[in-house]
Motif scaffolding. Structure first.
Motif, PDB file in Angstrom:
ATOM      1  N   ALA A   1       6.250   1.748  15.812  1.00  0.00           N
ATOM      2  CA  ALA A   1       5.489   2.103  14.611  1.00  0.00           C
ATOM      3  C   ALA A   1       5.896   1.214  13.436  1.00  0.00           C
ATOM      4  CB  ALA A   1       5.686   3.574  14.265  1.00  0.00           C
ATOM      5  N   SER A   2       7.175   0.885  13.331  1.00  0.00           N
ATOM      6  CA  SER A   2       7.638  -0.011  12.261  1.00  0.00           C
ATOM      7  C   SER A   2       7.091  -1.420  12.456  1.00  0.00           C
ATOM      8  CB  SER A   2       9.162  -0.039  12.208  1.00  0.00           C
ATOM      9  OG  SER A   2       9.653   1.217  11.814  1.00  0.00           O
ATOM     10  N   LYS A   3       7.060  -1.889  13.706  1.00  0.00           N
ATOM     11  CA  LYS A   3       6.494  -3.217  13.985  1.00  0.00           C
ATOM     12  C   LYS A   3       4.990  -3.224  13.699  1.00  0.00           C
ATOM     13  CE  LYS A   3      10.000  -4.439  17.318  1.00  0.00           C
ATOM     14  NZ  LYS A   3      10.449  -5.777  17.607  1.00  0.00           N
ATOM     15  N   LEU A   4       4.325  -2.151  14.061  1.00  0.00           N
ATOM     16  CA  LEU A   4       2.901  -2.032  13.791  1.00  0.00           C
ATOM     17  C   LEU A   4       2.646  -1.993  12.284  1.00  0.00           C
ATOM     18  CD1 LEU A   4      -0.019  -1.656  14.741  1.00  0.00           C
ATOM     19  CD2 LEU A   4       0.464   0.813  14.898  1.00  0.00           C
ATOM     20  N   GLU A   5       3.469  -1.267  11.566  1.00  0.00           N
ATOM     21  CA  GLU A   5       3.330  -1.194  10.108  1.00  0.00           C
ATOM     22  C   GLU A   5       3.482  -2.587   9.484  1.00  0.00           C
ATOM     23  OE1 GLU A   5       5.127   1.368   6.366  1.00  0.00           O
ATOM     24  OE2 GLU A   5       6.406   1.016   8.102  1.00  0.00           O
ATOM     25  N   ALA A   6       4.447  -3.368   9.954  1.00  0.00           N
ATOM     26  CA  ALA A   6       4.642  -4.727   9.435  1.00  0.00           C
ATOM     27  C   ALA A   6       3.403  -5.578   9.709  1.00  0.00           C
ATOM     28  CB  ALA A   6       5.883  -5.362  10.058  1.00  0.00           C
ATOM     29  N   TYR A   7       2.836  -5.459  10.898  1.00  0.00           N
ATOM     30  CA  TYR A   7       1.617  -6.193  11.228  1.00  0.00           C
ATOM     31  C   TYR A   7       0.465  -5.760  10.319  1.00  0.00           C
ATOM     32  CZ  TYR A   7      -2.790  -7.167  13.535  1.00  0.00           C
ATOM     33  OH  TYR A   7      -4.083  -7.540  13.795  1.00  0.00           O
ATOM     34  N   LEU A   8       0.317  -4.446  10.137  1.00  0.00           N
ATOM     35  CA  LEU A   8      -0.768  -3.928   9.304  1.00  0.00           C
ATOM     36  C   LEU A   8      -0.660  -4.420   7.869  1.00  0.00           C
ATOM     37  CD1 LEU A   8      -0.844  -0.261  10.619  1.00  0.00           C
ATOM     38  CD2 LEU A   8      -2.639  -1.987  10.939  1.00  0.00           C
ATOM     39  N   LEU A   9       0.562  -4.441   7.344  1.00  0.00           N
ATOM     40  CA  LEU A   9       0.770  -4.854   5.955  1.00  0.00           C
ATOM     41  C   LEU A   9       0.685  -6.367   5.783  1.00  0.00           C
ATOM     42  CD1 LEU A   9       3.663  -2.412   5.017  1.00  0.00           C
ATOM     43  CD2 LEU A   9       1.281  -2.317   4.222  1.00  0.00           C
ATOM     44  N   GLY A  10       0.778  -7.103   6.872  1.00  0.00           N
ATOM     45  CA  GLY A  10       0.739  -8.565   6.820  1.00  0.00           C
ATOM     46  C   GLY A  10      -0.583  -9.124   7.299  1.00  0.00           C
ATOM     47  N   ASP A  11      -0.582  -9.597   8.536  1.00  0.00           N
ATOM     48  CA  ASP A  11      -1.746 -10.293   9.098  1.00  0.00           C
ATOM     49  C   ASP A  11      -3.022  -9.457   9.079  1.00  0.00           C
ATOM     50  OD1 ASP A  11      -0.101 -12.436   9.586  1.00  0.00           O
ATOM     51  OD2 ASP A  11       0.097 -12.053  11.736  1.00  0.00           O
ATOM     52  N   TYR A  12      -2.917  -8.187   9.449  1.00  0.00           N
ATOM     53  CA  TYR A  12      -4.119  -7.352   9.515  1.00  0.00           C
ATOM     54  C   TYR A  12      -4.752  -7.197   8.133  1.00  0.00           C
ATOM     55  CZ  TYR A  12      -7.254  -3.527  10.713  1.00  0.00           C
ATOM     56  OH  TYR A  12      -8.367  -2.750  10.908  1.00  0.00           O
ATOM     57  N   THR A  13      -3.926  -6.935   7.127  1.00  0.00           N
ATOM     58  CA  THR A  13      -4.434  -6.786   5.761  1.00  0.00           C
ATOM     59  C   THR A  13      -5.115  -8.070   5.300  1.00  0.00           C
ATOM     60  OG1 THR A  13      -2.849  -5.065   5.161  1.00  0.00           O
ATOM     61  CG2 THR A  13      -3.765  -6.359   3.354  1.00  0.00           C
ATOM     62  N   GLU A  14      -4.524  -9.205   5.618  1.00  0.00           N
ATOM     63  CA  GLU A  14      -5.127 -10.487   5.229  1.00  0.00           C
ATOM     64  C   GLU A  14      -6.460 -10.715   5.927  1.00  0.00           C
ATOM     65  OE1 GLU A  14      -4.215 -12.586   2.757  1.00  0.00           O
ATOM     66  OE2 GLU A  14      -2.816 -10.969   2.309  1.00  0.00           O
ATOM     67  N   GLU A  15      -6.535 -10.393   7.212  1.00  0.00           N
ATOM     68  CA  GLU A  15      -7.789 -10.541   7.951  1.00  0.00           C
ATOM     69  C   GLU A  15      -8.880  -9.657   7.368  1.00  0.00           C
ATOM     70  OE1 GLU A  15      -7.014  -9.751  12.096  1.00  0.00           O
ATOM     71  OE2 GLU A  15      -5.383 -11.205  12.140  1.00  0.00           O
ATOM     72  N   ARG A  16      -8.534  -8.426   7.075  1.00  0.00           N
ATOM     73  CA  ARG A  16      -9.518  -7.486   6.526  1.00  0.00           C
ATOM     74  C   ARG A  16      -9.919  -7.887   5.105  1.00  0.00           C
ATOM     75  NH1 ARG A  16     -12.751  -5.377   9.075  1.00  0.00           N
ATOM     76  NH2 ARG A  16     -12.793  -3.339   8.124  1.00  0.00           N
ATOM     77  N   LYS A  17      -8.958  -8.407   4.347  1.00  0.00           N
ATOM     78  CA  LYS A  17      -9.236  -8.879   2.987  1.00  0.00           C
ATOM     79  C   LYS A  17     -10.280  -9.990   3.020  1.00  0.00           C
ATOM     80  CE  LYS A  17      -6.642 -10.378  -1.094  1.00  0.00           C
ATOM     81  NZ  LYS A  17      -5.299 -10.776  -1.555  1.00  0.00           N
ATOM     82  N   ALA A  18     -10.151 -10.900   3.993  1.00  0.00           N
ATOM     83  CA  ALA A  18     -11.121 -11.988   4.154  1.00  0.00           C
ATOM     84  C   ALA A  18     -12.515 -11.446   4.462  1.00  0.00           C
ATOM     85  CB  ALA A  18     -10.663 -12.943   5.258  1.00  0.00           C
ATOM     86  N   ALA A  19     -12.588 -10.253   5.053  1.00  0.00           N
ATOM     87  CA  ALA A  19     -13.866  -9.613   5.366  1.00  0.00           C
ATOM     88  C   ALA A  19     -14.346  -8.719   4.222  1.00  0.00           C
ATOM     89  CB  ALA A  19     -13.737  -8.793   6.649  1.00  0.00           C
ATOM     90  N   GLY A  20     -13.590  -8.718   3.105  1.00  0.00           N
ATOM     91  CA  GLY A  20     -13.983  -7.926   1.939  1.00  0.00           C
ATOM     92  C   GLY A  20     -13.528  -6.480   1.967  1.00  0.00           C
TER      93      GLY A  20
END
Length: 170
Positions: free
Chosen positions: A63-82
Motif C-alpha cells: 500500500a505504501s509503494k502504491l501510494e508513492a506511485y499514485l502521488l508520483g507517476d499516476y498523478t502526473e499522467e492524470r494531470k496531463a489528461a486534465g
C-alpha cells in the motif's frame, strides 16, 4: 497476498507472498493495480480493489509503494489528461466509526481537516464540472475492531458519493 476487484464482490487472483527477489509478485501486482486504476468503465461509478492476505504478507508495504506511485507517476499522467488526483490513505484501526464516517473521520483525524474543509472537499468531489479523481487507500482492515470487520465499508459509508466527472477509485 491477493486482490479482489470490482464492486466489492467480484474477480480475484492471488500471489503467494511479498518477497523482494527478482521474481517478486508485488511487481506484477503493481502492474495489475496500475491497469485497474487506468481502466475506464462507464458502467462503474465506484471502482474497488481489495488486497488480502495473512498478517505479515506485505499488504501495508505494498500500500505504501502504491501510494508513492499514485502521488508520483499516476498523478502526473492524470494531470496531463486534465484530471486532478486526490489520494487519501486511511489507517482504519485509528477510526472510531469507520462504518459510517470513514471519509470525514480520516480527513479530520489523520489529515487535520476542519469540518468546513471536509465539506468543501466533498462538494468539489461531487461537482460534475471538477475533473477530480479520488483514490482511497484503506489500510489495516484486519486491525479494526471485530465489530466493524464484517461490514461493507463501501456501502455503509456511501462512498459512491465520492464520484464526479473525474472519476472515483476506491
Amino acid at each position: 497476498m491477493g486482490m479482489t476487484r470490482g464492486t466489492c464482490r467480484q474477480g480475484q487472483w492471488s500471489h503467494p507472498d511479498f518477497s523482494e527477489d527478482e521474481h517478486n509478485p508485488a511487481k506484477d501486482l503493481l502492474e495489475e493495480m496500475t491497469a485497474f486504476l487506468k481502466k475506464d468503465d462507464a458502467e462503474q461509478t465506484l471502482q474497488v480493489a481489495l488486497m488480502h492476505g495473512p498478517a505479515g504478507s506485505g499488504k501495508s508495504v505494498f500500500a505504501s509503494k502504491l501510494e508513492a506511485y499514485l502521488l508520483g507517476d499516476y498523478t502526473e499522467e492524470r494531470k496531463a489528461a486534465g484530471v486532478s488526483v486526490v489520494v487519501i490513505k486511511s489507517q482504519l484501526q485509528l477510526l472510531k466509526n469507520p462504518v459510517t464516517d470513514l471519509f470525514g473521520e480520516t480527513l479530520r483525524g489523520q489529515y487535520g481537516f476542519s469540518e468546513v474543509q471536509v465539506q468543501t472537499l466533498r462538494d468539489k468531489i461531487q461537482d460534475e464540472n471538477e475533473m477530480l479523481e479520488v483514490v482511497l487507500l484503506l489500510d489495516s482492515f484486519d486491525e479494526m475492531k471485530a465489530e466493524f470487520r464484517s461490514k461493507n465499508l463501501c456501502n455503509f459509508n456511501d462512498l459512491d458519493q465520492l464520484h464526479n466527472g473525474g472519476g472515483a477509485k476506491g
